[in-house]
Design an enzyme around this catalytic site. Structure first.
Site, PDB file in Angstrom:
ATOM      1  N   ASP A 265     -23.953  22.225  31.170  1.00 18.73           N
ATOM      2  CA  ASP A 265     -23.229  22.481  29.936  1.00 18.73           C
ATOM      3  C   ASP A 265     -23.757  21.577  28.834  1.00 18.73           C
ATOM      4  OD1 ASP A 265     -21.637  24.160  31.455  1.00 18.73           O
ATOM      5  OD2 ASP A 265     -20.120  22.614  31.811  1.00 18.73           O
ATOM      6  N   ALA A 266     -23.582  22.004  27.601  1.00 17.84           N
ATOM      7  CA  ALA A 266     -24.082  21.212  26.477  1.00 17.84           C
ATOM      8  C   ALA A 266     -23.524  19.792  26.488  1.00 17.84           C
ATOM      9  CB  ALA A 266     -23.731  21.904  25.160  1.00 17.84           C
TER      10      ALA A 266
END
Length: 229
Positions: free
Chosen positions: A55-56
């Site tokens: 995930d970012a």
């Protein structure tokens, strides 16, 4: 962004929090310098192929293949659960000492619930004499080691939320009051999730590849919080 491992087939980097693995599929505009795919390609001067996602907001070990053939082989390892992934996370509340979460999760593509398995063990706890929420007079947190045995979207984040121990800094599955406490009072921003270790048997050399993320400022600060005076 640091280079952690490289051979003629693969390369691993330390992904910073806030960076995307590749351009978002929904077309959301992200600056080129915040996309790992482009940064690694420019660093090596060649095409690279993402083989798994973080995930970012997640930092830590991120693997790329250097050819389409290598990408197919290592993607197969991930699909067949032949890789070992270890994460560190900070969650709300005191978790059990250890546990296994077997809760089906809905696929983001179809909404169909499928098998999902995450194991965890508690590494440390901390308590602040502050009523962050309305239910308890103090705020309690755990640092855990989590290992996803399946690869579902936001698996660790969703699983920990399902057992009422959401990750700190998680704006989608977390607790906004505790997120704000960590951000404003403790100076710790963003998702408290780090991919600390990745291990697999190399498809060609048959050697054991073991890659560990180095220390970083954010997690050093977190570690100090959980270290007794």
């Amino acid at each position: 962004m640091k280079l952690l491992y490289q051979d003629e087939y693969f390369v691993a980097i330390e992904k910073p929090s806030g960076f995307h693995v590749h351009p978002p599929e929904d077309g959301y505009p992200v600056p080129r310098e915040k996309i790992c795919l482009y940064q690694v390609r420019d660093m090596l001067g060649q095409h690279v192929f993402p083989v798994h996602r973080l995930d970012a907001g997640t930092s830590g070990v991120l693997l790329f293949a250097l050819s389409s053939e290598s990408a197919r082989e290592v993607s197969r390892l991930f699909a067949e659960r032949l890789t070992k992934k270890t994460y560190h996370a900070v969650v709300r509340g005191y978790t059990p000492v250890e546990g296994d979460i077997h809760i089906p999760l809905e696929l983001d593509s179809t909404g169909v619930a499928v098998e999902a398995h995450t194991s965890f063990k508690r590494l440390a706890t901390i308590e602040f004499p502050i009523p962050v929420g309305k239910k308890f007079p103090t705020a309690r947190y755990s640092m855990i080691e989590a290992k996803p045995h399946t690869g579902r979207f936001h698996q660790i984040r969703r699983h920990l939320n399902r057992i009422t121990h959401p990750l700190l800094g998680d704006s989608y599955h977390g607790d906004s009051r505790h997120n704000q406490f960590f951000r404003n009072h403790l100076g710790i921003e963003g998702l408290c999730l780090k991919a600390v270790h990745l291990e697999f048997i190399h498809p060609w050399t048959k050697t054991n590849i073991s890659i560990t993320a180095p220390e970083c400022e954010k997690w050093n600060k977190i570690q100090l919080l959980f270290t007794p005076p």
